[in-house]
Design an enzyme around this catalytic site. Structure first.
Site, PDB file in Angstrom:
ATOM      1  N   HIS A 151       0.810  -1.214   0.000  1.00 48.65           N
ATOM      2  CA  HIS A 151       0.000   0.000   0.000  1.00 48.65           C
ATOM      3  C   HIS A 151       0.852   1.275   0.000  1.00 48.65           C
ATOM      4  O   HIS A 151       1.893   1.337   0.598  1.00 48.65           O
ATOM      5  CB  HIS A 151      -0.991   0.020   1.168  1.00 48.65           C
ATOM      6  CG  HIS A 151      -0.403  -0.235   2.516  1.00 48.65           C
ATOM      7  ND1 HIS A 151      -1.181  -0.376   3.625  1.00 48.65           N
ATOM      8  CD2 HIS A 151       0.867  -0.398   2.918  1.00 48.65           C
ATOM      9  CE1 HIS A 151      -0.406  -0.606   4.654  1.00 48.65           C
ATOM     10  NE2 HIS A 151       0.821  -0.621   4.266  1.00 48.65           N
ATOM     11  N   ASN A 152       0.347   2.250  -0.707  1.00 49.14           N
ATOM     12  CA  ASN A 152       0.929   3.603  -0.740  1.00 49.14           C
ATOM     13  C   ASN A 152       2.214   3.702  -1.546  1.00 49.14           C
ATOM     14  O   ASN A 152       2.812   4.783  -1.597  1.00 49.14           O
ATOM     15  CB  ASN A 152       1.212   4.133   0.676  1.00 49.14           C
ATOM     16  CG  ASN A 152       0.055   3.917   1.618  1.00 49.14           C
ATOM     17  OD1 ASN A 152      -1.085   4.126   1.242  1.00 49.14           O
ATOM     18  ND2 ASN A 152       0.331   3.454   2.826  1.00 49.14           N
TER      19      ASN A 152
END
Lengths: 377, 377, 377
Positions: B266-267
């Site tokens: 994620h991210n």
């Protein structure tokens, strides 16, 4: 460890698989060899030494497991001849065989056979045109099969499998749920492909277009026109990916065993009987010999060859061809973080440390010379 | 290597893909540049030097492959100008171009185009409400598309694809069988996602609740409210996973190439044109620059940045930010098990070995001083 | 980084997920604790410090992020008490709590809840016989469920999921698209399994049949008769594979968190609350304790035990049992290719280098002795 609801349910119902029927030890010996010592008796399954019930067959691989017999309840054991006397006990029958582990494997294959194909295509499957699917083959609901596909006898194509056009699958093969086989790939006989594996996706082939013009400064994809050939008796693990070849085929030999989450890149060729453990990656165009054993999370670079009969340890990055079979293993040795930090710091300075050794060698040599008495006065 | 049934079948039928039509060399030169030397002729496909038929186009990347021409039957070769004279032969035509590999890639793209979308939604697909799917886009049987999904022109959504709600997919993108795109993700134009890839699953986000009370001593999941943005022309490999962002989006830049079985947490943000080989993992919130090349099975820790244009070798664990572009590679060098064992044992003792070097340096220094004549009496 | 069409679309529509409703800070404090400083106000979502809108709640994990407040527009912040004074500003409300990250996680869980199950089985799902699926559970289109399967209350079984026979799934569990659960596996309550995960495929079990006869010289598959038990509250990542046990079950404890693309081999047991990051492989029959943290791309060999509370760093190959909890990390330290090449060359010679150190130690000793005055004349 407690897993609450799951444990609870597991207590109320059996998990896993049950033997399809009771077997008599003499029947196993007749089919698989070995010699029976003690009373002939029925067994209803196979279990590990620890946890086996009296009526379950168990096995002792080597003398070092003899202490575990003290608490083993099984009344029927597969043992090597050398353990026969120590393993004997009142009311216990033994099958003597030089390789109990193999015997266990073969007995388990008899006692826990795969469910046979129930011939027929589920009406909720999607089937293309101009193919030939043997009547004895089972195609389950929600499988999707392309055009001009031929599938041999007694195969099982599970739910969610997607097969492209022009694929051939040999007799007695099983494609577990959600396997994908892309266009033009060829699967041998008695092949098992586990859930989620992807056979024949386009490989990672591209050329950098760095030149002039409006079309420059980007990747240009290289269509992969080869296929994948998978030999008889091969097994391909869950969520493993085997890319199709660029111009020729990616080839998986006979009786090759590939574990889960393995990446086989385009144009790779893997020799017969080679086994590759999970999380391993084989980069493009590499050739792995026959009867190799490749440990988990190994990383094999592209465009190299590995000799027949080579063993590669887990976590090893193979950066060049292996011409001589043997055992190759290289990974940073396991240690505590503190030890690692200190050793890693020195490792980063190894060039300077070796320089210091050289300097001190020179200094000692100079001292030795100055200290030596003049050779000639 | 023999693969029995598969070989057998492969002998009887072509594996892989065939060119959709015959091409004339002058036609390729007109479309792709380069100069034709020798007779204009038809080619019916592209093949490697080894194995090419007379009527297949082949290519010579560099002079070091010149010896392979001795047995090459192809009558049409793509070659660099420097090889033109050596590659010339009676009855052979040449296309001269400075980058034969790129030329091959572009010619192959012409000769083996992806099958165009046959517009229309198969009645056995499942389609949600309030979406817009262009009429030129093909949605195959057993695909499943959520609500409020927009899909541009000429896309192909293969069998078994699952698309969540509120997803947008740009023109000319292809989602291969069994791709999953979760709610709210945005896919650009001309994107290819290979089979089994999962876009936008919740990332590995959780906080340890170690506090007091009935709700303590366990993990607390952090809902991931960001999405995934995939830029134009990106390609995502088979069984790769790209997690959605926690609070903002995970972003894959334009023309990024990601191989099979890659984990993008994620991210993460990946810059344009970066290529990432198979089995690599990029941990959360890391930013990879543009035009980076990341080798297979690399491991990049979270919350770092990698400069544009960086090359990371395969199997390298990237443990800190890379500010300067360059070539970074670190793995335990490959060796036999015996050599590894001996070197690894010393590596574990490196701190003590360096201590011994220090001691001997001190001893030599002391010896040198004691041996020197008193400087002043 | 520009992603063109995707950016463009993202500009026109929100990506990711939106909070289901507006929350009042006092409501959060009532449900989650902490103390409110400043005006009670409404928040409509959670965002990172950078990028938060005025009406979004944000959070400050530690004092080191205080500088980011200068540009933070959020009017509501979760902060540790030690930062309360520095974080205070006109028009800004604070929630004080000792662990803002955990508070954020819990608040996000309230504000971005998973969509609740809409009870009922879609008619386009395929359901076997003799099972029990609670009326409150949602089975989506194109899911395929075997015979004698029991599924508890309020579960969501997404599109493309394939569940074998004799599976049990506890209340409130979610199986995301294309998950496979094989025959006889048991899943606890509140378990989440992400897309593409494969639970209960046959493990990599085989015995080499090297003996005589027509059946010799090949691998013999070992049927895997155990199942997989997954404890309550566990989460299993996308495209992860967990193999069924050979004779007993593979067991995933309660509240275990497994990331994407992780391989869990047969017979592994993982203790409660342990978290395993992406790309890790755990080989067969290994036991991982409770509350362990295992970094990404770790490789754990088979048949070992790891103590409760152990931390294993990413990229570490764990080659032996860990008896003492602690922090273990071992990987080749990251460096430039040039530094690596020089240090790796020495590493390959470490045995000889240590030999040289020994030699020079001996030479120094000899020099010292020869230089010493005779002790007794």
């Amino acid at each position: 460890m407690t897993i609450s609801d799951a444990d609870d349910r597991a207590g109320r119902r059996p998990t896993g698989r049950v033997a399809t029927r009771v077997w008599r030890l003499s029947e196993l010996v007749r089919l698989l060899g070995g010699s029976l010592r003690g009373k002939d008796r029925d067994v209803r399954g196979i279990a590990a030494l620890e946890g086996a019930a009296a009526e379950e067959l168990s096995f002792l691989v080597s003398p070092k497991h003899l202490p575990e017999l003290a608490t083993c309840r099984s009344a029927a054991l597969i043992v090597p001849p050398a353990c026969a006397d120590d393993a004997a006990a009142p009311g216990r029958s033994l099958i003597l065989t030089p390789d109990p582990y193999l015997y266990f494997a073969r007995a388990a294959s008899l006692m826990y056979p795969s469910a046979p194909a129930r011939g027929g295509v589920d009406p909720r499957a999607v089937i293309g045109i101009d193919g030939v699917i043997a009547a004895s083959t089972e195609v389950r609901a929600l499988a999707c099969i392309g055009d001009r596909v031929t599938i041999g006898e007694r195969c099982v194509i599970h739910a969610g499998v997607v097969i492209g056009d022009d694929v051939h699958i040999g007799d007695d093969s099983v494609l577990h749920p959600r396997v994908v086989v892309h266009d033009g790939c060829v699967i041998g006989r008695r092949v098992t492909i586990y859930s989620g594996a992807v056979i024949g996706a386009d490989g990672f082939g591209m050329a950098w277009n760095g030149g002039e013009g409006k079309d420059a400064g980007h990747w240009c994809r290289i269509p992969q026109r080869g296929g994948v050939l998978i030999g008889d008796d091969a097994e391909i693990g869950a969520n493993t990916a085997i890319d199709r070849g660029t111009l020729t085929d990616t080839v998986i030999g006979r009786d090759v065993r590939i574990d889960n989450l393995v990446q086989i890149a385009h144009n790779v060729r893997i020799g017969d009987h080679t086994a590759i453990a999970g999380c391993t990656g084989i980069a493009g165009s590499t050739r792995i010999g026959a009867r190799c054993l490749i440990g988990g999370a190994a990383m094999v670079v592209g465009h190299i060859s590995i000799a027949d009969g080579t063993t590669i340890g887990g976590g090893t990055r193979v950066s060049k061809s292996v011409r001589e079979p043997g055992h190759y293993t290289s990974y940073f040795p396991f240690s505590t973080f503190d030890d690692w930090r200190s050793n890693a710091a020195h490792l980063r300075q190894l060039d300077r440390i070796v320089g210091r050794v050289k300097d001190v060698e020179a200094a000692v040599k100079a001292l030795g010379e100055s200290q030596a008495p003049p050779s000639d006065v």
